[in-house]
Design a protein around this motif. Structure first.
Motif, PDB file in Angstrom:
ATOM      1  N   GLN A  38      86.228  34.534 -81.561  1.00 17.29           N
ATOM      2  CA  GLN A  38      86.131  33.388 -82.349  1.00 17.29           C
ATOM      3  C   GLN A  38      87.189  33.628 -83.532  1.00 17.29           C
ATOM      4  O   GLN A  38      86.807  34.513 -84.426  1.00 17.29           O
ATOM      5  CB  GLN A  38      84.739  33.161 -82.744  1.00 17.29           C
ATOM      6  CG  GLN A  38      84.631  31.994 -83.586  1.00 17.29           C
ATOM      7  CD  GLN A  38      83.237  31.501 -84.077  1.00 17.29           C
ATOM      8  OE1 GLN A  38      82.316  32.424 -83.949  1.00 17.29           O
ATOM      9  NE2 GLN A  38      82.856  30.323 -84.380  1.00 17.29           N
ATOM     10  N   ARG A  42      87.282  28.370 -86.035  1.00 20.74           N
ATOM     11  CA  ARG A  42      87.607  27.747 -84.589  1.00 20.74           C
ATOM     12  C   ARG A  42      86.390  27.841 -83.835  1.00 20.74           C
ATOM     13  O   ARG A  42      85.519  28.808 -84.354  1.00 20.74           O
ATOM     14  CB  ARG A  42      88.662  28.403 -83.939  1.00 20.74           C
ATOM     15  CG  ARG A  42      90.004  28.499 -84.798  1.00 20.74           C
ATOM     16  CD  ARG A  42      90.495  26.979 -84.745  1.00 20.74           C
ATOM     17  NE  ARG A  42      90.968  26.444 -83.623  1.00 20.74           N
ATOM     18  CZ  ARG A  42      92.190  26.538 -82.956  1.00 20.74           C
ATOM     19  NH1 ARG A  42      93.246  27.325 -83.667  1.00 20.74           N
ATOM     20  NH2 ARG A  42      92.471  25.793 -81.973  1.00 20.74           N
ATOM     21  N   GLY A  43      86.253  27.343 -82.751  1.00 23.55           N
ATOM     22  CA  GLY A  43      85.216  27.638 -81.946  1.00 23.55           C
ATOM     23  C   GLY A  43      85.296  28.826 -80.990  1.00 23.55           C
ATOM     24  O   GLY A  43      86.570  29.325 -80.897  1.00 23.55           O
TER      25      GLY A  43
ATOM     26  N   THR B   5      85.667  17.489 -78.162  1.00 18.55           N
ATOM     27  CA  THR B   5      85.987  17.093 -79.709  1.00 18.55           C
ATOM     28  C   THR B   5      84.634  16.675 -80.496  1.00 18.55           C
ATOM     29  O   THR B   5      83.735  16.050 -79.921  1.00 18.55           O
ATOM     30  CB  THR B   5      86.771  15.802 -79.624  1.00 18.55           C
ATOM     31  OG1 THR B   5      87.752  15.762 -78.620  1.00 18.55           O
ATOM     32  CG2 THR B   5      87.167  15.063 -80.728  1.00 18.55           C
ATOM     33  N   LYS B   9      84.788  16.791 -89.033  1.00 18.73           N
ATOM     34  CA  LYS B   9      85.010  18.033 -89.406  1.00 18.73           C
ATOM     35  C   LYS B   9      84.307  18.604 -90.568  1.00 18.73           C
ATOM     36  O   LYS B   9      83.834  19.803 -90.639  1.00 18.73           O
ATOM     37  CB  LYS B   9      86.630  18.497 -89.319  1.00 18.73           C
ATOM     38  CG  LYS B   9      87.152  18.101 -88.071  1.00 18.73           C
ATOM     39  CD  LYS B   9      88.613  18.802 -88.032  1.00 18.73           C
ATOM     40  CE  LYS B   9      89.176  18.829 -86.486  1.00 18.73           C
ATOM     41  NZ  LYS B   9      88.836  17.766 -85.685  1.00 18.73           N
ATOM     42  N   PHE B  90      78.493  23.587 -84.091  1.00 18.68           N
ATOM     43  CA  PHE B  90      79.140  23.710 -82.897  1.00 18.68           C
ATOM     44  C   PHE B  90      78.905  22.991 -81.816  1.00 18.68           C
ATOM     45  O   PHE B  90      77.389  23.196 -81.325  1.00 18.68           O
ATOM     46  CB  PHE B  90      79.720  24.955 -82.411  1.00 18.68           C
ATOM     47  CG  PHE B  90      80.397  25.802 -83.447  1.00 18.68           C
ATOM     48  CD1 PHE B  90      79.995  26.559 -84.235  1.00 18.68           C
ATOM     49  CD2 PHE B  90      81.974  25.652 -83.258  1.00 18.68           C
ATOM     50  CE1 PHE B  90      80.974  27.173 -85.182  1.00 18.68           C
ATOM     51  CE2 PHE B  90      82.944  26.118 -83.877  1.00 18.68           C
ATOM     52  CZ  PHE B  90      82.375  27.011 -85.022  1.00 18.68           C
ATOM     53  N   GLY B 105      83.803  23.186 -79.275  1.00 19.27           N
ATOM     54  CA  GLY B 105      84.614  22.392 -80.157  1.00 19.27           C
ATOM     55  C   GLY B 105      84.924  23.159 -81.438  1.00 19.27           C
ATOM     56  O   GLY B 105      84.683  24.433 -81.519  1.00 19.27           O
ATOM     57  N   GLU B 106      85.813  22.491 -82.291  1.00 19.05           N
ATOM     58  CA  GLU B 106      86.308  23.226 -83.409  1.00 19.05           C
ATOM     59  C   GLU B 106      85.297  23.233 -84.643  1.00 19.05           C
ATOM     60  O   GLU B 106      85.518  24.027 -85.506  1.00 19.05           O
ATOM     61  CB  GLU B 106      87.539  22.333 -83.847  1.00 19.05           C
ATOM     62  CG  GLU B 106      88.657  22.359 -82.750  1.00 19.05           C
ATOM     63  CD  GLU B 106      89.291  23.752 -82.940  1.00 19.05           C
ATOM     64  OE1 GLU B 106      88.855  24.319 -81.708  1.00 19.05           O
ATOM     65  OE2 GLU B 106      89.779  24.256 -83.490  1.00 19.05           O
ATOM     66  N   SER B 108      81.830  21.374 -86.939  1.00 23.82           N
ATOM     67  CA  SER B 108      81.706  20.403 -87.949  1.00 23.82           C
ATOM     68  C   SER B 108      81.004  21.285 -89.086  1.00 23.82           C
ATOM     69  O   SER B 108      79.659  21.808 -88.884  1.00 23.82           O
ATOM     70  CB  SER B 108      80.742  19.353 -87.814  1.00 23.82           C
ATOM     71  OG  SER B 108      81.317  18.641 -86.636  1.00 23.82           O
TER      72      SER B 108
END
Lengths: 113, 113
Positions: A38, A42-43, B5, B9, B90, B105-106, B108
């Motif tokens: 990780q 980022r995930g 997605t 964010k 995530f 995902g990236e 939140s």
């Protein structure tokens, strides 16, 4: 209760050096063990996967080992690079019923130039 | 190929406000998950959906609700936000019958004041 313990919690090394991260688990029986990387912000992304019958699995400079008898896994990073700075998470997926994986808390690796 | 997605964010809420985190995946995965990640605690499962039409509680479900809108989308709702829900969230998806690799995902980042 299924548990996954990782050590060390954090690690600082110099660029070019090798390092080894440890993972001990109690999940049994298990389907597979993964190491995720990780990057900050980022995930997690899967690096390696190992099943019960596998002892070693490599992905470039990353080599994972598994000892199913002692319920231990390690992730060895060779010739570290600055881009290896990240958190490394050990995840064990059970078999025979629940498929929900158990996560370790991760090892934070910092590689200094 | 976008993968998983998440939106938004970043979000700042006041205590007691409500909000919904959205997640969509385009990999035709049947299982979806919501995790929260706090410093020193690793990733903890809030809720998961093994398949369209089913949802189940994870390790830390209190204060959250979820909706599996269709195969692609899985939302997480905070009905009355509390400061303890400040975290990075995530969303992940996987193919249940496969090796269980989670695609994340990236993230939140939510702050509750």
């Amino acid at each position: 209760k299924n548990q996954v313990e990782q050590s060390p919690q954090s690690l600082i090394i110099l660029e070019g050096k090798n390092c080894t991260l440890q993972c001990n688990y109690t999940v049994s029986p298990f389907s597979n063990l993964r190491w995720y990387k990780q990057d900050t912000g980022r995930g997690p992304v899967s690096l390696t996967i190992m099943t019960f019958s596998e002892n070693t699995k490599s992905n470039g400079r990353y080599t994972a080992t598994l000892d199913a008898d002692t319920k231990q896994s390690s992730l060895h990073i060779t010739a570290s690079q600055l881009s290896d700075s990240a958190s490394y998470i050990c995840v064990v997926r059970p078999s025979g019923g629940s498929y929900i994986p158990t996560f370790g808390r991760g090892t934070s690796l910092i590689v200094h130039p | 190929n976008a993968g998983v997605t998440q939106t938004p964010k970043f979000q700042v809420l006041k205590t007691g406000q409500s909000m919904t985190l959205q997640c969509a995946q385009d990999m035709n995965h049947n299982s979806m998950y919501w995790y929260r990640q706090d410093p020193g605690m690793g990733l903890r499962l809030i809720y998961y959906s093994a398949s369209e039409g089913t949802t189940d509680k994870g390790e830390v479900p209190n204060g959250y609700n979820v909706s599996r809108l269709n195969k692609r989308e899985f939302s997480l709702r905070l009905e009355s936000a509390a400061p303890s829900q400040t975290s990075v969230y995530f969303c992940a998806s996987s193919v249940l019958e496969d090796t269980g690799e989670l695609f994340f995902g990236e993230g939140s980042r939510l702050t509750v004041l």
